[in-house]
Design an enzyme around this catalytic site. Structure first.
Site, PDB file in Angstrom:
ATOM      1  CB  THR A 150      -1.277  -0.018   0.932  1.00  0.00           C
ATOM      2  OG1 THR A 150       0.238  -0.209   2.330  1.00  0.00           O
ATOM      3  CG2 THR A 150      -2.070  -1.129   0.492  1.00  0.00           C
ATOM      4  CE  LYS A 172      -0.094  -3.691   3.369  1.00  0.00           C
ATOM      5  NZ  LYS A 172      -0.644  -2.371   4.230  1.00  0.00           N
ATOM      6  CB  THR A 183      -0.191  -1.910   9.732  1.00  0.00           C
ATOM      7  OG1 THR A 183      -1.784  -1.078  10.447  1.00  0.00           O
ATOM      8  CG2 THR A 183      -0.915  -1.663   8.527  1.00  0.00           C
ATOM      9  CD  GLU A 263       2.152   5.402   6.621  1.00  0.00           C
ATOM     10  OE1 GLU A 263       1.332   5.054   5.826  1.00  0.00           O
ATOM     11  OE2 GLU A 263       2.181   5.881   7.982  1.00  0.00           O
ATOM     12  CG  ASN A 383       0.331   8.421   7.985  1.00  0.00           C
ATOM     13  OD1 ASN A 383      -0.407   7.199   8.196  1.00  0.00           O
ATOM     14  ND2 ASN A 383       1.366   8.342   8.351  1.00  0.00           N
ATOM     15  CB  SER A 388      -6.902  13.056  -0.583  1.00  0.00           C
ATOM     16  OG  SER A 388      -5.494  13.409  -0.123  1.00  0.00           O
TER      17      SER A 388
END
Length: 388
Positions: A150, A172, A183, A263, A383, A388
């Protein structure tokens, strides 16, 4: 046979496709199939009480100790979609089972992506047909690892070679990581001949000290799932300890890759706590520090701010001597007996890896390590615009 990944062990094939679920147009569906001759399976799932429909279905199906195929989609989590979400998860399982000539109970299903959006079932079912089309299944572990990504920037594969048998894996996940896995979706495969009980013991032991100690942002996903599938194709039955070691090595490698690709990460941080009563208290203290935003910001700035460590650890549910706490950055003392050590502000934290060691001063035997990252501008940017 692949050099690494889910198709490195004998008895496994995989496929991947682009079904149009991801807005990016990148590959977004994958399938892993155990061709046997054995079909033992173990799994661990999120402990979040708000869990996704695929988690519910997979829990039910793995309960008998056998899974023959696992279906993955990325770009849509199928979480918080009520009865329709569960209906869609079951429909995808039935569609795949029919295509493979299996029972619904033979199938695991995993989804990752945006929460609260219904699955586009027309695209998903078309994707299942592509995954199972003639010639689609083969030595495609690398493609499968890419399809489940993702916000990951790199695919994550691993392999562990044992004495005549192998453990492979893919994973992942780069955000929404906190104990209770992180996650993430992970699939481990092995051609060892093992019982479901052996597989579950090995997986539970490994995840407890790898994925469960990875804490990027304190958020626990609705979809966390780790499968371990065993084909028995090597004909070799390892001891429980041998299986434990190999599965741990695979999980540890994937966990390190998850941390490295978190991230916005610029720092990989290990927080170790010692000198408290037991390991449970130590891990609580390490997590408390690892989740502290001021501490994480200091790490982003390469700032050896030991005061933030003390302020954070003092909130932990752990036995400590508040006036005897010591802190070390990369092996150098910055705080001794809860007071700054000489040269503390000059410690160089400019490297990508930072080791933080905290002694709570009780002389207790408890110790634990939690892996985390810094809190960067990029993390906030990623994040703030996820949906969006």
């Amino acid at each position: 046979m692949a050099e690494k990944g889910i198709t490195a062990p004998k008895g496994f094939v995989a496929s991947a496709t682009t079904a149009g679920i991801k807005a990016s147009g990148n590959p977004d569906m994958a399938l892993v199939v155990n061709q046997g001759p054995e079909f033992s399976a173990a799994a661990v799932f999120t402990r979040n009480r708000v869990f996704a429909a695929p988690v519910k279905v997979s829990r039910e199906n793995v309960a008998d100790g056998q899974i023959r195929a696992v279906l993955y989609n990325a770009g849509n989590a199928n979480a918080c979609n009520g009865l329709q979400g569960e209906k869609d998860a079951r429909e995808s399982v039935s569609h795949l089972a029919q295509n493979l000539g299996l029972e619904d109970s033979d199938i695991g299903v995993c989804s990752t992506g945006l929460i609260g959006e219904l699955l586009p079932m027309d695209k998903l079912n078309a994707g299942i047909d592509q995954l199972t089309a003639e010639g689609a299944l083969g030595d495609n572990g690398a493609a499968a690892a890419k399809a489940i990504m993702t916000t990951d920037t790199v695919d994550k594969e691993t392999v562990v070679f044992a004495d005549g048998w192998t453990v492979g894996g893919m994973g992942k996940g780069v955000g929404m990581m906190a104990p209770s896995l992180a996650t993430m979706l992970v699939c481990l495969t092995t051609d060892a001949s093992v019982t479901q009980e052996m597989a579950q013991i090995a997986l539970a032991n490994a995840t407890a000290v790898t994925f469960d100690t990875l804490d990027i942002d304190g958020s626990t996903s609705t979809n966390d799932t780790v499968f371990l599938l065993a084909s028995g194709a090597s004909g070799i039955t390892p001891t429980q300890d041998e299986l434990n070691d190999a599965v741990y090595a695979a999980c540890s490698d994937i966990a390190a890759k998850l941390q490295a690709d978190a991230e916005g990460v610029t720092k990989r941080v290990a927080v170790t706590v010692v000198g408290t009563t037991n390991n449970e208290q130590a891990i609580n203290a390490a997590r408390t520090v690892a989740r502290d935003n001021l501490f994480k910001c200091a790490m982003f700035g390469s700032d050896p701010n030991w005061g933030r460590v003390l302020a954070a650890v003092g909130m932990a549910d752990a036995d400590m001597e508040p006036e005897k706490i010591s802190v070390f950055f990369n092996g150098q003392a910055v705080c001794l007996d809860s007071t700054g050590a000489p040269g503390a502000r000059e410690v160089d934290l400019s490297g990508a890896d930072i080791d933080v060691r905290i002694d709570l001063g009780t002389s207790g035997e408890g110790q634990a390590t939690v892996r985390t990252t810094d809190l960067s501008f990029s993390y906030v940017e990623i994040n703030s615009a996820y949906s969006s």
